[in-house]
Design a protein around this motif. Structure first.
Motif, PDB file in Angstrom:
ATOM      1  N   GLY A  33      16.682  70.623  26.277  1.00  0.00           N
ATOM      2  CA  GLY A  33      18.018  71.150  26.035  1.00  0.00           C
ATOM      3  C   GLY A  33      18.445  72.202  27.031  1.00  0.00           C
ATOM      4  O   GLY A  33      19.646  72.458  27.197  1.00  0.00           O
ATOM      5  N   GLY A  36      23.156  69.325  28.404  1.00  0.00           N
ATOM      6  CA  GLY A  36      23.693  69.211  27.050  1.00  0.00           C
ATOM      7  C   GLY A  36      24.352  70.470  26.559  1.00  0.00           C
ATOM      8  O   GLY A  36      25.490  70.439  26.058  1.00  0.00           O
ATOM      9  N   TRP A  37      23.682  71.613  26.710  1.00  0.00           N
ATOM     10  CA  TRP A  37      24.241  72.875  26.225  1.00  0.00           C
ATOM     11  C   TRP A  37      25.562  73.208  26.923  1.00  0.00           C
ATOM     12  O   TRP A  37      26.459  73.817  26.331  1.00  0.00           O
ATOM     13  CB  TRP A  37      23.251  74.015  26.455  1.00  0.00           C
ATOM     14  CG  TRP A  37      22.920  74.248  27.906  1.00  0.00           C
ATOM     15  CD1 TRP A  37      21.896  73.710  28.621  1.00  0.00           C
ATOM     16  CD2 TRP A  37      23.653  75.067  28.832  1.00  0.00           C
ATOM     17  NE1 TRP A  37      21.921  74.145  29.931  1.00  0.00           N
ATOM     18  CE2 TRP A  37      22.993  74.982  30.084  1.00  0.00           C
ATOM     19  CE3 TRP A  37      24.790  75.869  28.738  1.00  0.00           C
ATOM     20  CZ2 TRP A  37      23.438  75.648  31.223  1.00  0.00           C
ATOM     21  CZ3 TRP A  37      25.241  76.541  29.862  1.00  0.00           C
ATOM     22  CH2 TRP A  37      24.569  76.439  31.087  1.00  0.00           C
ATOM     23  N   PHE A  97      26.290  73.140  20.335  1.00  0.00           N
ATOM     24  CA  PHE A  97      25.753  73.213  21.694  1.00  0.00           C
ATOM     25  C   PHE A  97      24.939  74.483  21.904  1.00  0.00           C
ATOM     26  O   PHE A  97      23.997  74.497  22.695  1.00  0.00           O
ATOM     27  CB  PHE A  97      26.895  73.097  22.704  1.00  0.00           C
ATOM     28  CG  PHE A  97      27.672  71.829  22.528  1.00  0.00           C
ATOM     29  CD1 PHE A  97      27.193  70.640  23.034  1.00  0.00           C
ATOM     30  CD2 PHE A  97      28.862  71.813  21.804  1.00  0.00           C
ATOM     31  CE1 PHE A  97      27.881  69.451  22.844  1.00  0.00           C
ATOM     32  CE2 PHE A  97      29.565  70.635  21.599  1.00  0.00           C
ATOM     33  CZ  PHE A  97      29.068  69.449  22.121  1.00  0.00           C
ATOM     34  N   TRP A 143      21.392  73.730  21.027  1.00  0.00           N
ATOM     35  CA  TRP A 143      20.565  72.951  21.945  1.00  0.00           C
ATOM     36  C   TRP A 143      19.480  73.779  22.610  1.00  0.00           C
ATOM     37  O   TRP A 143      18.477  73.233  23.064  1.00  0.00           O
ATOM     38  CB  TRP A 143      21.451  72.288  23.006  1.00  0.00           C
ATOM     39  CG  TRP A 143      22.136  71.067  22.494  1.00  0.00           C
ATOM     40  CD1 TRP A 143      22.718  70.904  21.277  1.00  0.00           C
ATOM     41  CD2 TRP A 143      22.322  69.840  23.196  1.00  0.00           C
ATOM     42  NE1 TRP A 143      23.270  69.656  21.176  1.00  0.00           N
ATOM     43  CE2 TRP A 143      23.043  68.980  22.340  1.00  0.00           C
ATOM     44  CE3 TRP A 143      21.980  69.398  24.463  1.00  0.00           C
ATOM     45  CZ2 TRP A 143      23.400  67.697  22.712  1.00  0.00           C
ATOM     46  CZ3 TRP A 143      22.350  68.116  24.838  1.00  0.00           C
ATOM     47  CH2 TRP A 143      23.048  67.269  23.968  1.00  0.00           C
ATOM     48  N   LEU A 201      17.027  73.665  19.285  1.00  0.00           N
ATOM     49  CA  LEU A 201      16.934  72.525  18.374  1.00  0.00           C
ATOM     50  C   LEU A 201      15.553  71.871  18.432  1.00  0.00           C
ATOM     51  O   LEU A 201      15.142  71.366  19.480  1.00  0.00           O
ATOM     52  CB  LEU A 201      18.007  71.491  18.721  1.00  0.00           C
ATOM     53  CG  LEU A 201      18.056  70.240  17.844  1.00  0.00           C
ATOM     54  CD1 LEU A 201      18.508  70.598  16.435  1.00  0.00           C
ATOM     55  CD2 LEU A 201      18.997  69.193  18.443  1.00  0.00           C
ATOM     56  N   LEU A 206      22.488  62.029  19.506  1.00  0.00           N
ATOM     57  CA  LEU A 206      22.111  63.433  19.394  1.00  0.00           C
ATOM     58  C   LEU A 206      22.995  64.168  18.396  1.00  0.00           C
ATOM     59  O   LEU A 206      22.532  65.039  17.663  1.00  0.00           O
ATOM     60  CB  LEU A 206      22.194  64.107  20.758  1.00  0.00           C
ATOM     61  CG  LEU A 206      20.878  64.231  21.543  1.00  0.00           C
ATOM     62  CD1 LEU A 206      21.092  65.043  22.806  1.00  0.00           C
ATOM     63  CD2 LEU A 206      19.779  64.849  20.701  1.00  0.00           C
ATOM     64  N   VAL A 213      21.760  66.217  15.187  1.00  0.00           N
ATOM     65  CA  VAL A 213      22.142  67.599  14.892  1.00  0.00           C
ATOM     66  C   VAL A 213      22.665  67.716  13.462  1.00  0.00           C
ATOM     67  O   VAL A 213      22.377  68.692  12.752  1.00  0.00           O
ATOM     68  CB  VAL A 213      23.201  68.094  15.890  1.00  0.00           C
ATOM     69  CG1 VAL A 213      23.822  69.409  15.435  1.00  0.00           C
ATOM     70  CG2 VAL A 213      22.576  68.265  17.269  1.00  0.00           C
TER      71      VAL A 213
END
Length: 488
Positions: A51, A55-56, A231, A234, A237, A381, A385
């Protein structure tokens, strides 16, 4: 009771399997003492490290630098509070059930199943999504001359499941090595990026003048903070999955709280340096939708540099580390739910090397089918989440309930702040759950659909066929018996 203790008096949830002596549990045992605090810490970081590489940054397109920064701060607080609560719970009940076991004791069979199913959704969907990202990385780097990613998905599941089948000690050592490479790469990236740091690039996303409370730091207004919650998650996670290794840990009562705290500390450090180095080097606007934000932060639109190439390959190592560890977590959650009868019991059978082979192979087959059939990693994803936030709320609630209902329960480790700490985690988890609808409501409703099917199976079948001698079930039954004696 210890595993293997014979109980001849059927409980209300007993099944014929209870009356088979020690055979049932003997065929469903894990290798104890395989992981010390160092391997457990590595596992906690491995769950999450991918992450940091990508992604973040999409949170920047939802809340801007300020919105994502606040969201990350709040989600970091949620995870820190949750980790402290889980450290206490895992010291009380060190079994492979993890969150399911905690909720089973505190919230009954329905609470246990709801929590375990939410965790399972997270740990089956997330590896499928990450395998897609690995495929994209391999293809973009031009490795092996591949022009299609499905062979990469197949290779990921086949090779890494085979390592897990070899044995848990070997698997966690492999995970530790790959994770160490990824963490070292993040630190090297940060050194390179901070040499080109420009504070003016942090708030360079255009402001939406119609958004309430909008400014250069919050270009999408106050609501953007909430939309950035998933986000901000991430960066952390998956760290909550460390207790799933409790049954295979050395001295879990001591090693589990230590590993959870160390993992969280490392992840906070990585989150801070990655976030500031990336946005400061190239600007928030440039990386907000990049598939590879760290590489973009280093080279922008220019030619690749030696450092950017290194980070690009290291990102692949980070993805492998998270993929590998999440397969482990999913197999242990499935193993625990199956051993107790919540899911079909054959899924908890273990090999001579004490690996839950069906718990590895069947989720792996499902993950490969989802990856090859959809190719939509972000959607999967987002579903993961959604499941994660439900499990966080229920695990935090379990800590609150056990503290209130069983204050005298022996607690080798006690959560700093007690119920206040887990209450903060509970409120923030519910806020993050609602935020998933702001990001991808279709994914949230898909997750609810999976949940509904699972609940129907539990309501009409499996709750009538639970295995009372499973460790998590015995622990809950003992609590019920003690409560009955107190009432008498």
């Amino acid at each position: 009771m210890a595993e293997g203790t014979t109980s001849r008096t059927p409980s209300p949830t007993s099944s014929p399997a209870e009356l088979e002596g020690d055979t049932y549990l003997h065929r469903r045992t894990l290798r104890r003492g395989s992981a010390g605090w160092l391997l457990l810490t590595g596992l906690g970081v491995a769950y999450v490290v991918s992450g940091d590489f990508s992604g973040w940054n999409i949170g920047l397109s939802k809340g801007g630098f300020g919105g994502l920064a606040i969201a990350t701060l709040l989600m970091g607080a949620m995870y820190a509070c949750l980790v402290f609560a889980l450290a206490e719970l895992s010291a009380i009940l060190p079994t492979a059930g993890g969150g399911y076991g905690f909720a089973r004791r505190a919230l009954g069979t329905w609470g246990g199943f709801l929590t375990g199913t939410a965790i399972l959704i997270e740990y089956i969907l997330a590896p499928a999504a990450i395998s897609i990202f690995i495929g994209d990385y391999v293809e973009s780097l031009g490795l092996f001359g591949l022009t299609s990613s499905w062979p990469v998905y197949l290779a990921c599941f086949a090779i890494f499941i085979a390592i897990h089948l070899w044995g848990v000690g070997e698997a966690l050592r492999f995970s530790l090595v790959v994770t160490a490479i990824a963490v070292a790469a993040l630190l090297i990236f940060a050194v390179g990026a901070f040499t080109d740091f420009h504070a003016g690039g942090l708030d360079d996303i255009p402001v939406d003048q119609d958004a309430m409370g909008a400014n250069s730091w919050l270009p999408f207004g106050l609501l953007g903070i909430w939309a950035a919650f998933p986000f901000g998650m991430w960066f952390f996670l998956g760290v909550e999955g460390v207790p799933l290794a409790a049954e295979e840990a050395k001295d879990p009562v001591r090693s589990m709280p230590r590993a959870l705290a160390l993992s969280m500390g490392i992840l906070v450090l990585l989150a801070v340096i990655t976030f500031f180095a990336s946005t400061g080097a190239r600007g928030s606007a440039a990386i907000q939708e990049a598939g590879n934000p760290l590489v973009v932060a280093l080279q922008g639109d220019g030619d690749p540099t030696p450092l950017s190439r290194f980070v690009n390959y290291a990102g692949l190592a980070g993805l492998v580390a998270s993929f590998f560890s999440l397969i482990y977590a999913g197999s242990r959650q499935l193993f625990a739910l199956s051993r107790a009868g919540y899911l079909p019991r054959f899924l908890s059978l273990t090999s001579r090397r004490k690996s839950p082979y069906l718990g590895l192979l069947i989720p792996g087959a499902i993950g490969f089918a989802l990856a090859a059939g959809t190719g939509n990693g972000m959607r999967m994803l987002n579903i993961a989440v959604f499941g994660a936030t439900i499990s966080y709320a229920l695990m935090a609630l379990s800590h609150i309930v056990l503290r209130r209902r069983e204050p005298e329960l022996p607690r080798p480790y006690r959560t700093p702040g007690g119920v206040l700490t887990s209450s903060v985690a509970f409120v923030l988890a519910l806020s993050a759950l609602v935020a998933t609808f702001l990001v991808d409501k279709d994914a949230a409703f898909m997750a609810l659909g999976v949940y509904a099917v699972a609940l129907a199976y539990f309501a009409f079948y499996s709750r009538h066929h639970l295995v009372a001698r499973a460790p998590e079930e015995e622990f809950a039954a003992l609590a019920a018996a003690e409560a009955e004696l107190e009432r008498d």
